[in-house]
Design a protein around this motif. Structure first.
Motif: not given
Length: 352
Positions: A205-206, A218-219, A227-228, A258-260
């Motif tokens: 994800i951006q 993140w990811g 993870e994806f 924030d991607g947490t």
């Protein structure tokens, strides 16, 4: 015996007359009943109609955990390239006035409709490089000021427009570095003025500002937390939490802005809470999450914590049925819009 008949002739005649009358009347009634098939037909039609109504209603009327009843409201569209026609649409959003924007992917355009599903305008054609041209766009979102953002998938970029379809800016190109994409499939905005993009083949994800300035990402590829595997949908709730359909892992992952990593739910299958190639998703003002369960031909509703709330739909072309529903949207009134992709139409459901 002859004397008996002579003495009781009158009585015997009367009895015979009664027997003949009984037979005649009975035969007449039987013929009359058999000759009136509409009596049986009406009964059968009533039973059939009742059964059909019950069967269809069960497809598009659900009562969720909050005792909201969702019912079919309307539909529009067919396969084609004219106004109000669609060819394998992939996304849908609504603006602050309730207008509806459909990403008509197969026709490389966006169509705008009013609250009554009436066509207003369209923008976009097939092409590369220039703003306003698309190659198989997959994602669409809108910000608080009614600016439209398109994940121009085939061109590996994001394009921004005003709500009249006028081009504003674009950013991105093919690649794996920050701000570049490889198959961007979905896009969402939040209340803090940020844009989130599902960069599918980069398994991440951006996050950007509304003007396309890179913020973070993140990811990575995999099936563990954060993870994806072929992620395809994204939405942000009113509290700023980000939800991603991790399609290849048949689950939904929830993150802070924030991607947490926060939590996840889902598994492969057709039971409640399971998915088979889930695609688009959307959140309502209560932070409930609606998910287009693509291969299962249904919509599923969950709380923000992943608790199952309800589901409706199965494969078909009737009202409340779906043929590969790809995306879902929620307007300011709580109406639910489903991109019924392979039926080339939009279906609207409302709370009763």
């Amino acid at each position: 015996m002859k004397e008996f008949f002579k003495k009781n002739k009158v009585i015997i005649i009367v009895i015979l007359v009664f027997i003949i009358l009984f037979i005649c009347i009975g035969s007449f009634l039987l013929i009359f009943y058999i000759g009136m098939p509409w009596i049986t037909k009406d009964n059968n039609q009533e039973e059939s109609s009742s059964s059909s109504t019950e069967s269809i209603s069960s497809q598009y009327e659900i009562v969720d955990e909050d005792r909201n009843l969702f019912v079919f409201d309307s539909k529009w569209g067919k396969d084609g390239e004219g106004e109000g026609e669609f060819h394998y649409s992939r996304g849908i959003v609504t603006d602050s006035k309730g207008n509806i924007y459909v990403l008509d992917t197969g026709n490389n355009r966006v169509q705008k409709f009013d609250l009554n599903n009436k066509f207003i305008l369209e923008f976009g054609i097939w092409g590369t490089y220039e703003g306003g041209k698309f190659v198989s766009p997959q994602g669409i979102t809108i910000d608080d000021n009614d600016y439209i953002y398109i994940a121009d998938t085939g061109n590996n970029r994001i394009q921004k427009f005003d709500n009249d379809g006028n081009f504003v800016i674009t950013w991105g190109e093919a690649g794996g570095l920050e701000g570049r994409f490889y198959i961007p499939t979905s896009i969402a905005t939040d209340g803090d003025k940020f844009v989130y993009v599902v960069d599918q083949d980069n398994s991440r994800i951006q996050k950007f500002t509304l003007d396309g300035v890179f913020v973070s990402s993140w990811g990575t590829s995999g099936s563990f937390e954060g993870e994806f595997t072929f992620p395809s949908g994204i939405t942000v709730d009113s509290e700023g939490f980000v939800y991603v359909t991790d399609t290849g892992n048949n689950r939904i992952e929830k993150f802070n802005s924030d991607g947490t990593y926060v939590l996840e739910w889902g598994s492969f299958g057709s039971a409640n809470g399971a998915f088979y190639n889930a695609k688009g998703l959307a959140s309502d003002k209560y932070n409930n999450i609606y998910i287009a369960d693509y291969i299962n031909n249904r919509i599923q509703k969950f709380s923000s914590k992943g608790v199952f709330q309800g589901t409706w739909g199965s494969q078909g072309a009737g009202d409340g049925y779906f043929n590969l529903p790809y995306s879902v949207g929620v307007d300011i009134f709580g109406n639910i819009y489903v991109v019924d992709s392979d039926n080339h139409r939009i279906q609207k459901f409302r709370t009763k």
